[in-house]
Design a protein around this motif. Structure first.
Motif, mmCIF file in Angstrom:
data_model
loop_
_atom_site.group_PDB
_atom_site.id
_atom_site.type_symbol
_atom_site.label_atom_id
_atom_site.label_comp_id
_atom_site.label_asym_id
_atom_site.label_seq_id
_atom_site.Cartn_x
_atom_site.Cartn_y
_atom_site.Cartn_z
ATOM 1 N N UNK A 18 36.199 35.786 44.007
ATOM 2 C CA UNK A 18 35.941 35.405 42.605
ATOM 3 C C UNK A 18 37.023 35.910 41.648
ATOM 4 N N UNK A 19 38.226 36.066 42.170
ATOM 5 C CA UNK A 19 39.308 36.650 41.353
ATOM 6 C C UNK A 19 40.647 36.139 41.864
ATOM 7 N N UNK A 20 41.597 35.960 40.949
ATOM 8 C CA UNK A 20 42.945 35.595 41.385
ATOM 9 C C UNK A 20 43.963 36.369 40.543
ATOM 10 N N UNK A 21 45.033 36.783 41.215
ATOM 11 C CA UNK A 21 46.141 37.391 40.472
ATOM 12 C C UNK A 21 47.205 36.306 40.343
ATOM 13 N N UNK A 22 47.589 35.980 39.112
ATOM 14 C CA UNK A 22 48.510 34.866 38.857
ATOM 15 C C UNK A 22 49.788 35.402 38.228
ATOM 16 N N UNK A 23 50.910 34.987 38.778
ATOM 17 C CA UNK A 23 52.182 35.370 38.171
ATOM 18 C C UNK A 23 52.442 34.419 36.998
ATOM 19 N N UNK A 24 52.332 34.944 35.789
ATOM 20 C CA UNK A 24 52.669 34.162 34.585
ATOM 21 C C UNK A 24 52.844 35.143 33.428
ATOM 22 N N UNK A 25 53.629 34.748 32.435
ATOM 23 C CA UNK A 25 53.887 35.700 31.352
ATOM 24 C C UNK A 25 52.922 35.474 30.188
ATOM 25 N N UNK A 26 53.052 36.330 29.154
ATOM 26 C CA UNK A 26 52.078 36.285 28.059
ATOM 27 C C UNK A 26 52.160 34.979 27.271
ATOM 28 N N UNK A 27 53.317 34.289 27.330
ATOM 29 C CA UNK A 27 53.441 33.007 26.629
ATOM 30 C C UNK A 27 52.722 31.868 27.353
ATOM 31 N N UNK A 28 52.489 32.055 28.658
ATOM 32 C CA UNK A 28 51.891 30.966 29.452
ATOM 33 C C UNK A 28 50.376 31.094 29.612
ATOM 34 N N UNK A 29 49.828 32.301 29.373
ATOM 35 C CA UNK A 29 48.444 32.556 29.781
ATOM 36 C C UNK A 29 47.420 31.705 29.004
ATOM 37 N N UNK A 30 47.646 31.496 27.697
ATOM 38 C CA UNK A 30 46.667 30.722 26.927
ATOM 39 C C UNK A 30 46.582 29.300 27.449
ATOM 40 N N UNK A 31 47.753 28.698 27.730
ATOM 41 C CA UNK A 31 47.783 27.343 28.266
ATOM 42 C C UNK A 31 47.059 27.271 29.605
ATOM 43 N N UNK A 32 47.319 28.270 30.468
ATOM 44 C CA UNK A 32 46.678 28.277 31.787
ATOM 45 C C UNK A 32 45.157 28.388 31.641
ATOM 46 N N UNK A 33 44.701 29.263 30.754
ATOM 47 C CA UNK A 33 43.248 29.428 30.575
ATOM 48 C C UNK A 33 42.612 28.134 30.068
ATOM 49 N N UNK A 34 43.306 27.459 29.137
ATOM 50 C CA UNK A 34 42.777 26.180 28.627
ATOM 51 C C UNK A 34 42.667 25.151 29.747
ATOM 52 N N UNK A 35 43.709 25.119 30.605
ATOM 53 C CA UNK A 35 43.680 24.160 31.724
ATOM 54 C C UNK A 35 42.535 24.485 32.685
ATOM 55 N N UNK A 36 42.327 25.779 32.940
ATOM 56 C CA UNK A 36 41.241 26.182 33.840
ATOM 57 C C UNK A 36 39.883 25.761 33.266
ATOM 58 N N UNK A 37 39.730 25.959 31.950
ATOM 59 C CA UNK A 37 38.454 25.603 31.318
ATOM 60 C C UNK A 37 38.218 24.101 31.412
ATOM 61 N N UNK A 38 39.318 23.298 31.161
ATOM 62 C CA UNK A 38 39.100 21.848 31.212
ATOM 63 C C UNK A 38 38.858 21.369 32.638
ATOM 64 N N UNK A 39 39.232 22.164 33.621
ATOM 65 C CA UNK A 39 38.925 21.824 35.026
ATOM 66 C C UNK A 39 37.495 22.207 35.389
ATOM 67 N N UNK A 40 36.812 22.930 34.487
ATOM 68 C CA UNK A 40 35.446 23.356 34.771
ATOM 69 C C UNK A 40 35.362 24.717 35.444
ATOM 70 N N UNK A 41 36.485 25.456 35.473
ATOM 71 C CA UNK A 41 36.447 26.816 36.046
ATOM 72 C C UNK A 41 35.816 27.752 35.011
ATOM 73 N N UNK A 42 34.798 28.500 35.468
ATOM 74 C CA UNK A 42 34.085 29.370 34.506
ATOM 75 C C UNK A 42 34.715 30.759 34.476
ATOM 76 N N UNK A 43 35.703 30.923 33.592
ATOM 77 C CA UNK A 43 36.428 32.203 33.509
ATOM 78 C C UNK A 43 35.544 33.248 32.829
#
Ligand SMILES: Nc1ncnc2c1ncn2[C@@H]1O[C@H](COP(=O)(O)OP(=O)(O)OP(=O)(O)O)[C@@H](O)[C@H]1O
Length: 283
Positions: free
Chosen positions: A241-266
């Motif tokens: 139930x956890x993942x470590x993702x290599x991404x910087x602070x400029x990319x994280x908001x975009x990634x979280x938005x994409x995860x939410x639109x995929x239906x991933x419950x962060x």
């Protein structure tokens, strides 16, 4: 305001502090990060007057009658006495009010029960830390220094101590200085960080700035994280139930938005800021 200017200290041939300057304003929480032996306790002992610096200056600007309250190394408590009697003794030593109402107020301020009558030797480590903080807060100091306050606490104890520290800074306007060798704890509550190595400050800045400069991975917690397609574009290490993702602070908001639109419950997203990165940042 607590200011340490160009502080140095040697123990025989060992240089424990080398020209260290530090500053904490009222209402600010400042973290001192460093490996074992970096010089954190030596700095705290100097700031609290337990030992003298070989050179440098300490400036304490506070309208309050007591300038500093501190716990250095661990709270010094009488384990065979209850919390009430411990507070009564330490308040008495400091010439503060030690009547039942005042002692009740000290206990309430740090979130301790007022009705426990058993010896503090029975208390959990987290409760002992809180009692130590209550004693340090006697006479309303302008500055609070806590040496390794999270050491030995479980995640719940850490979270609840962080809440207490945040509220003391926000509502009591105390200047708070904490030390730890764990970035995760200090980056959750400190406005600014000083990184110490071999007696020197090797990096410093606001926590926000240091996170944006040095973060290159995040741990994201979500129940159905394995189902994500978006994460295939990133370098990842999956746990339960956890993942470590290599991404910087400029990319994280975009990634979280994409995860939410995929239906991933962060449920959480934690920056992985390591002490090594912060130390190497300026080496
Ligand atoms: N009384 C002393 N006599 C000799 N050396 C000392 C003394 N106190 C500390 N030192 C040395 O000074 C250096 C800094 O120690 P200090 O305890 O300040 O580090 P620290 O960052 O607080 O470490 P820790 O996280 O292990 O408590 C270390 O090398 C330590 O061995």
């Amino acid at each position: 305001m607590l200011i340490g200017k160009n502080l140095s200290k040697s123990y025989r041939s060992k240089i424990a502090l080398d020209n260290v300057s530090i500053q904490v304003a009222p209402g600010e929480i400042c973290g001192l990060l460093g490996r074992n032996g970096a010089g954190k306790t030596t700095l705290f002992k100097i700031l609290t007057g337990l030992i003298r610096a070989d050179s440098g200056e300490i400036i304490l600007q506070s309208p309050r009658s007591k300038s500093i309250g501190a716990i250095i190394e661990r709270p010094g408590l009488y384990n065979y006495l209850n919390a009430y009697d411990n507070l009564k003794i330490f308040a008495g030593i400091q010439g503060a009010k030690a009547d039942p109402d005042s002692i009740r107020d000290y206990l309430l301020k740090v979130g301790l029960p007022t009705d426990r009558k058993d010896p503090v030797g029975n208390f959990s480590l987290g409760m002992k830390q809180r009692l130590g903080i209550a004693i340090a807060l006697v006479n309303n100091p302008g500055c609070l220094i806590l040496d390794e306050p999270f050491s030995g606490l479980d995640p719940f104890g850490v979270a609840s101590l962080i809440d207490l520290i945040l509220s003391l800074a926000q509502y009591e306007k105390i200047a708070i200085l904490l030390s730890s060798h764990l970035t995760s704890e200090l980056s959750r509550c400190c406005h600014s960080l000083y990184i110490m190595d071999n007696g020197k400050i090797v990096n410093s800045g606001t926590t926000k700035h240091l996170i944006s400069k040095y973060i290159y991975s995040y741990s994201i917690l979500a129940n159905n994280i394995e189902s994500s397609e978006v994460l295939r574009k990133y370098q990842t290490v999956f746990g339960v139930n956890e993942v470590k993702v290599v991404c910087n602070s400029g990319e994280i908001t975009g990634l979280l938005n994409e995860l939410l639109s995929e239906g991933v419950q962060v449920t959480a997203c934690i920056p992985d800021l390591t002490l090594e990165q912060l130390i190497k940042g300026t080496l």
